[in-house]
Design an enzyme around this catalytic site. Structure first.
Site, PDB file in Angstrom:
ATOM      1  NE  ARG A  40      32.491 -18.160 -54.194  1.00 27.91           N
ATOM      2  CZ  ARG A  40      31.521 -18.978 -54.542  1.00 27.91           C
ATOM      3  NH1 ARG A  40      30.695 -18.651 -55.501  1.00 27.91           N
ATOM      4  NH2 ARG A  40      31.344 -20.118 -53.926  1.00 27.91           N
ATOM      5  CE1 TYR A 147      25.510 -25.359 -41.241  1.00 25.19           C
ATOM      6  CE2 TYR A 147      23.620 -25.259 -39.767  1.00 25.19           C
ATOM      7  CZ  TYR A 147      24.957 -25.005 -40.020  1.00 25.19           C
ATOM      8  OH  TYR A 147      25.732 -24.388 -39.064  1.00 25.19           O
TER       9      TYR A 147
HETATM   10  C1  AKB Z   1      21.946 -21.358 -38.796  1.00 25.57           C
HETATM   11  O1  AKB Z   1      20.946 -20.730 -38.395  1.00 25.57           O
HETATM   12  O2  AKB Z   1      21.964 -22.033 -39.827  1.00 25.57           O
HETATM   13  C2  AKB Z   1      23.191 -21.329 -37.936  1.00 25.57           C
HETATM   14  C3  AKB Z   1      23.234 -22.485 -36.992  1.00 25.57           C
HETATM   15  C4  AKB Z   1      22.314 -22.562 -35.856  1.00 25.57           C
HETATM   16  O3  AKB Z   1      24.044 -23.352 -37.173  1.00 25.57           O
HETATM   17  N1  AKB Z   1      23.254 -20.097 -37.219  1.00 25.57           N
END
Ligand code: AKB
Length: 320
Positions: A40, A147
């Site tokens: 994007r 994540y």
């Molecule tokens: C985050 O802070 O999410 C990234 C990482 C450490 O993968 N910079």
């Protein structure tokens, strides 16, 4: 013997790492042989003007395959990702991009027999049960962010594709990356970049983690060199594939502010921790990267002092 890399697609090329990675790869392999894929966001002017740019959504299988076919791509650097802080606000999106998207990249590599897939992992793969000091290569992986969950699953999926299908997938566990070209977006370690911009432009910064928060960090030139060195390492030297610990420097937010004050003495920093504090507290403070050093010769060049000096010189030249 691993196949040579000739034509490269970088996904997420408008992002913090992707934007600089494209330029370094173009210097190394030739402008026309490195395609900047972006979904994007517009890539930087330098990226747009120096070589091919394609709209590339890794969740769009047809689009991905068509770019790989049209440019005869044999290597993908998959830099498209949703980071930790945005991932907590939009966990389903984080799963969709970081897992479904990465799976599309792997399937494309398997079907088209690509030479290499590079897929960065992160210190977010670790969690509160992991030893926080000198975190070992082989250790507990129980992240508490979406994540982090996608990073652990991505490491395992990449290793699976290597073992099961022979796809040469490689990756490093990046710490927070500090850089002067493109701002990071949506990570927990973003304060370590934002503080430089605010110090130079406003002489004050409100930091979203506590002063005593220590995290592992790395300067962009080291991060890029490391990833490319791993991509070019002879396959037979590698015992690990998608999960290399990678360390450079560790410091607290307060220590970073003190180092910047050596150059900008007027800098005032206040600390107002938000939801990202809990994420930072669940990550290691320092990392054991001996496997990367032994298997592909990893060695960082920058420390806190040299990184800070270089950041301030580069940003001052651009912002003032
Ligand atoms: C985050 O802070 O999410 C990234 C990482 C450490 O993968 N910079």
């Amino acid at each position: 013997m691993a196949r040579p890399m000739k034509r490269i697609l970088v996904t997420g090329s408008a992002g913090q790492i992707g934007s600089e990675l494209v330029m370094v790869l173009r210097d190394r392999y030739g402008n026309d042989d490195v395609v900047a894929g972006t979904n994007r966001t517009q890539p930087s002017k330098a990226v747009q003007e120096s070589g091919p740019v394609e709209v590339c959504n890794i969740n769009d299988k047809g689009q991905l395959h068509s770019i790989v076919d049209r440019y005869d791509i044999d290597t993908i650097y998959n830099m498209a990702a949703i980071l930790s802080a945005v991932g907590e606000q939009k966990p389903l999106l984080a799963w969709h991009v970081n897992m479904d998207g990465f799976h599309n990249v792997l399937e494309c590599a398997r079907e088209k027999e690509l030479a290499r897939v590079m897929n960065p992992s992160s210190i977010a793969a670790f969690g509160p049960e992991t030893p926080r000091m000198n975190t070992p290569q082989e250790t507990v992986l129980k992240p508490k962010t979406m994540y982090g969950v996608t990073k652990v699953a991505g490491e395992l999926l990449g290793d699976y594709y290597f073992k099961r299908f022979g796809v040469d997938v490689r990756g490093v566990r990046y710490p927070g990356i500090i850089s002067s070209e493109t701002l990071p977006g949506g990570g927990t370690t973003d304060y370590a970049v934002a503080i430089f911009y605010e110090a130079i432009q406003k002489k004050r910064y409100e930091c979203f983690v506590r002063e005593d928060t220590v995290l592992p960090m790395m300067y962009m030139p080291d991060a890029l060199k490391g990833l490319i060195d791993l991509a070019e390492a002879p396959l037979e030297n590698l015992k690990h594939h998608c999960d290399f610990n990678m360390a450079s420097m560790s410091f607290s937010a307060g220590e970073l502010a003190a180092e910047i004050r050596k150059h900008i003495p007027e800098l005032e920093v206040t600390y107002k921790p938000d939801f990202r504090q809990a994420i930072a507290d669940s990550w290691p403070q320092s990392i054991d990267d001996s496997a990367a050093r032994e298997e592909w010769g990893w060695k960082p060049s920058y420390d806190l002092a040299t990184m800070t000096k270089d950041m301030i010189e580069k940003l001052s030249a651009r912002l003032l």
